[in-house]
Motif scaffolding. Sequence first.
Motif, short mmCIF file in Angstrom:
data_model
loop_
_atom_site.label_atom_id
_atom_site.label_comp_id
_atom_site.label_asym_id
_atom_site.label_seq_id
_atom_site.Cartn_x
_atom_site.Cartn_y
_atom_site.Cartn_z
N LEU A 18 26.39 10.72 6.77
CA LEU A 18 25.16 10.30 6.10
C LEU A 18 24.21 9.60 7.07
CD1 LEU A 18 26.51 9.03 2.64
CD2 LEU A 18 25.31 11.16 3.15
N GLN A 19 24.77 8.77 7.96
CA GLN A 19 23.93 8.12 8.97
C GLN A 19 23.29 9.16 9.87
OE1 GLN A 19 26.92 5.59 10.70
NE2 GLN A 19 26.21 3.76 9.61
N ALA A 20 24.07 10.18 10.23
CA ALA A 20 23.55 11.23 11.12
C ALA A 20 22.41 11.99 10.45
CB ALA A 20 24.68 12.19 11.50
N ILE A 21 22.55 12.28 9.16
CA ILE A 21 21.49 12.99 8.43
C ILE A 21 20.21 12.16 8.42
CG2 ILE A 21 20.75 13.67 6.12
CD1 ILE A 21 22.39 15.79 7.39
N LYS A 22 20.35 10.87 8.19
CA LYS A 22 19.17 10.00 8.14
C LYS A 22 18.52 9.86 9.51
CE LYS A 22 20.93 7.15 4.31
NZ LYS A 22 21.42 5.79 3.92
N THR A 23 19.33 9.67 10.53
CA THR A 23 18.81 9.41 11.87
C THR A 23 18.37 10.68 12.58
OG1 THR A 23 20.28 7.49 12.02
CG2 THR A 23 19.30 8.28 14.07
N TYR A 24 19.09 11.77 12.35
CA TYR A 24 18.83 13.00 13.11
C TYR A 24 18.45 14.18 12.22
CZ TYR A 24 20.81 10.43 16.97
OH TYR A 24 21.04 9.49 17.95
N ARG A 25 17.74 13.88 11.14
CA ARG A 25 17.33 14.98 10.27
C ARG A 25 16.36 15.94 10.98
NH1 ARG A 25 15.10 10.47 7.57
NH2 ARG A 25 12.81 10.29 7.68
N ARG A 26 15.59 15.43 11.93
CA ARG A 26 14.71 16.31 12.69
C ARG A 26 15.53 17.29 13.53
NH1 ARG A 26 10.28 12.09 15.29
NH2 ARG A 26 9.34 11.37 13.32
N ALA A 28 24.38 23.34 19.23
CA ALA A 28 25.36 22.43 19.82
C ALA A 28 24.69 21.37 20.68
CB ALA A 28 26.37 23.21 20.67
N GLU A 29 23.56 21.70 21.29
CA GLU A 29 22.94 20.78 22.25
C GLU A 29 21.96 19.81 21.62
OE1 GLU A 29 21.45 22.86 25.66
OE2 GLU A 29 23.48 23.32 26.35
N VAL A 30 21.50 20.06 20.41
CA VAL A 30 20.57 19.13 19.78
C VAL A 30 21.24 18.30 18.69
CG1 VAL A 30 18.61 20.62 20.27
CG2 VAL A 30 19.72 20.76 18.03
N ALA A 31 22.44 18.67 18.26
CA ALA A 31 23.09 18.00 17.14
C ALA A 31 23.97 16.85 17.61
CB ALA A 31 23.93 19.00 16.36
N GLY A 46 29.42 20.42 13.90
CA GLY A 46 30.19 21.48 13.26
C GLY A 46 29.40 22.20 12.19
N TYR A 47 28.64 21.44 11.40
CA TYR A 47 27.87 22.05 10.31
C TYR A 47 26.74 22.93 10.85
CZ TYR A 47 30.19 18.49 7.47
OH TYR A 47 31.14 17.71 6.85
N LEU A 48 26.03 22.44 11.86
CA LEU A 48 24.87 23.17 12.37
C LEU A 48 25.27 24.41 13.17
CD1 LEU A 48 22.51 20.21 13.32
CD2 LEU A 48 22.41 21.69 11.31
N THR A 49 26.40 24.36 13.85
CA THR A 49 26.87 25.56 14.55
C THR A 49 27.45 26.57 13.56
OG1 THR A 49 28.93 24.37 15.05
CG2 THR A 49 27.27 24.47 16.79
N ALA A 50 28.14 26.08 12.52
CA ALA A 50 28.67 26.98 11.49
C ALA A 50 27.54 27.61 10.68
CB ALA A 50 29.62 26.23 10.55
N TYR A 51 26.40 26.93 10.61
CA TYR A 51 25.24 27.47 9.89
C TYR A 51 24.81 28.81 10.47
CZ TYR A 51 20.35 28.06 8.51
OH TYR A 51 19.17 28.57 8.06
N VAL A 52 25.09 29.04 11.75
CA VAL A 52 24.73 30.32 12.38
C VAL A 52 25.38 31.47 11.62
CG1 VAL A 52 24.86 31.69 14.49
CG2 VAL A 52 24.39 29.24 14.64
N ASN A 53 26.62 31.28 11.19
CA ASN A 53 27.29 32.33 10.42
C ASN A 53 26.62 32.53 9.07
OD1 ASN A 53 29.75 34.17 10.15
ND2 ASN A 53 29.91 32.93 8.30
N LEU A 54 26.13 31.43 8.47
CA LEU A 54 25.41 31.55 7.21
C LEU A 54 24.15 32.40 7.41
CD1 LEU A 54 25.26 30.72 4.23
CD2 LEU A 54 23.92 28.73 4.94
#
Length: 542
Positions: free
Chosen positions: A52-60, A188-191, A197-205
Motif C-alpha cells: 500500500l505504501q508503494a502504491i501511494k509513493t510510486y503510483r507514477r 523491472a527497472e522503474v518499479a 512482481g505485479y508490474l512484470t506479471a502485468y506483461v502477461n496480462l
Amino acid sequence: MAEPTKAPPAAAQVDEKGDISVQHYDNVDISNKALNEGAKQATAAEHNLTFLQAIKTYRRAAIWSVLISTTVIMEGYDVTLLGSFFGYPEFQKKYGYLTEKDGYQISANWMSNLNVIAAVGNIIGALLNGYLTAKFGHRIVLIASLALLTGFIFIVFFAQSIEIMFVGTLFCNIPWGVFATSGPAYAAEVAPLALRGYLTAYVNLCWCIGQFISAGVLKGLVDVPNKWSYKVPFAIQWVWPIPLAIFAYMAPESPWFLVRVGKLDEAKKSLMRLSQPEHDIDYDAHIALMVHTNKLEKEERKGVNYYDAFRGTNRRRTEIACMAFLPQITNGGALCYSGSFFFQQTGINASTSYGIALGGTGIAFVGTIISWFYLSRWGRRTIWFTGFSFLVVILFLIGVLASVPNQTKALAWGQSLLTVVWLGAYSMSVGPIVYTIVAEIGSTRLRTQTVVLARSTYYVGNIICGGLIQPRLLSPTFWDAKGKTAWFWFVLAFFTNVWGYYRLPETKDRTFEELDILFQKGVPAREFASYQIDRDEEFSQH
C-alpha cells in the motif's frame, strides 16, 4: 526505491540550477563510505516498504510501467492473428489451395514457413533491442519501432499472395520482438521491490488482452463471406502505434539505464518523476544503491554486450532466464494456443471453434488477475513449479482422450475444453510468473540483454516446435495426429518440470544487489529463499 530517513550525501555537490547533485557518486570507489551508507539505507527501505505504501509513493512508476507494457497488447494481438487465420475460411480461400477431402487448406509447408519467418523476425527485433537500448534507452527504441511497424502493416494488408504475406510477416515481427523484450525490462527497472512482481506479471496480462481482442475480432468476422473478414483484423493494427508512441515519448527513462551510462543527475530526476516527492524520499540513497549495484557488477564483468551474458555468474543467470522462457513452448502452448485450428481438426465447426477460443482468452485474462492475489504471498519458484505440474497433467489427459478408439463428438469436446483448462492454469501460474522471473534474474547491467536472449530462446523453440513440428502434427494434409499431439508435448513438459525443480531459484523479496550477492556466492537454487545475507559483512568486503 522506498522511504529511508533523509540524510545529505557526503561530499555533496550542487549543480548549475542549485540542486544537490549526485553525479559525484560516479567517480568514487565502491568502498566509499557515503556510497555504502546510502546503498544500505535504500536497501533497508526497499524491504520495509509495504504494498500500500508503494502504491501511494510510486503510483507514477506503476502508471508509466503499465503504459509502456501496453505495447505487448499489440504483440499479443498480432502474434495470435496469423496462427488463427490458418483455420479461417476466407483466408484459406485466398492463400490456400483446394483439397478433395477438406476443402480449402493452407499447406503444412506454408504454415511452417509463416511461423518460422515470424519467429526469425522476432529474434532480429529482440537482438536489435538489446543492442540499441544499451545505447539509446527504452523510449527512443520503442518510438522508432512503432514508426516502422506502421509502415510494415501495409505489406500484410495489401498482400496478394502468400509469398508477399511471408515478407510482410518477417518485417512486422521485427518491431514485435522489440515490444516483447522492452516491457518486462522497463517494468523491472522503474518499479520498487513491493510492486516489481505485479508490474512484470502485468506483461502477461497485456498478452491476454491482445489475444482476447484478437479472438473477439476473429469471432466477429469469421462468417463474413469476403476478403474483409481477414483484412479488417490486419487494419485494426493501425490503431495502436500513435497513442503508444505518445506514451513512450512522455515516459521517464529508466533510472537504471541512466546510471549505467553515467547520467546520475538525470537518473535522480527520473526517480522524481516516478514517485511522489512530497513523501520525502531520499533520492540520493536510491541513486547510491543503483551506483553501488552497478559497480559491484562491473567488478565482475565490465561489458554490457551479449558475450558478457555468458561469462562468470551471468552464465547461470542467462541459463535460468532462457529456460524460464523456453517452457512457454515445451509446456504445450503451441497446441493449446492454436486452439481454433485444433478444435476444427477434432471435428468442431469454424464458428464454434473461434467461440471457444474467445472464451479461452477470457479465462486467460481472468487467470492472470487471479495470480496477483498470491504473487506476494508465494514465491516465484513455487508458483512456477506448481503451475507447470498442472500443465503436465492436463497434456497427459488430452493425450489419453485422443487415444481412445472410435473417437466421438464428446471426446472431441473433452479434448478441446481441456485446452481451455490448460489456458486457465497457465495464466494463473507459469504465464505471468515467467515475465517476473526473467525480468528479475539478470544483472542490472545486462537486464535487457538477458531478457532478449531469453525471449530469443523462446523464438528459436517456436521455430522448431511451433513452426516446423506442430503444423505437421495437426495438419490434415500431413501427419494429422489431432489430439495425440498432446503426447509429444507431455514428454517435453515433464522433463522441463524436472529442470525447474533443480535449477530455478527464488527471486521474491530480493533487491537486485542481493541477487548479485547470491549468484556470486554460488548459492544453490533451492536455498535462495532461505539464505541469510550478512549485510555488514558484504559491504565491508568492498
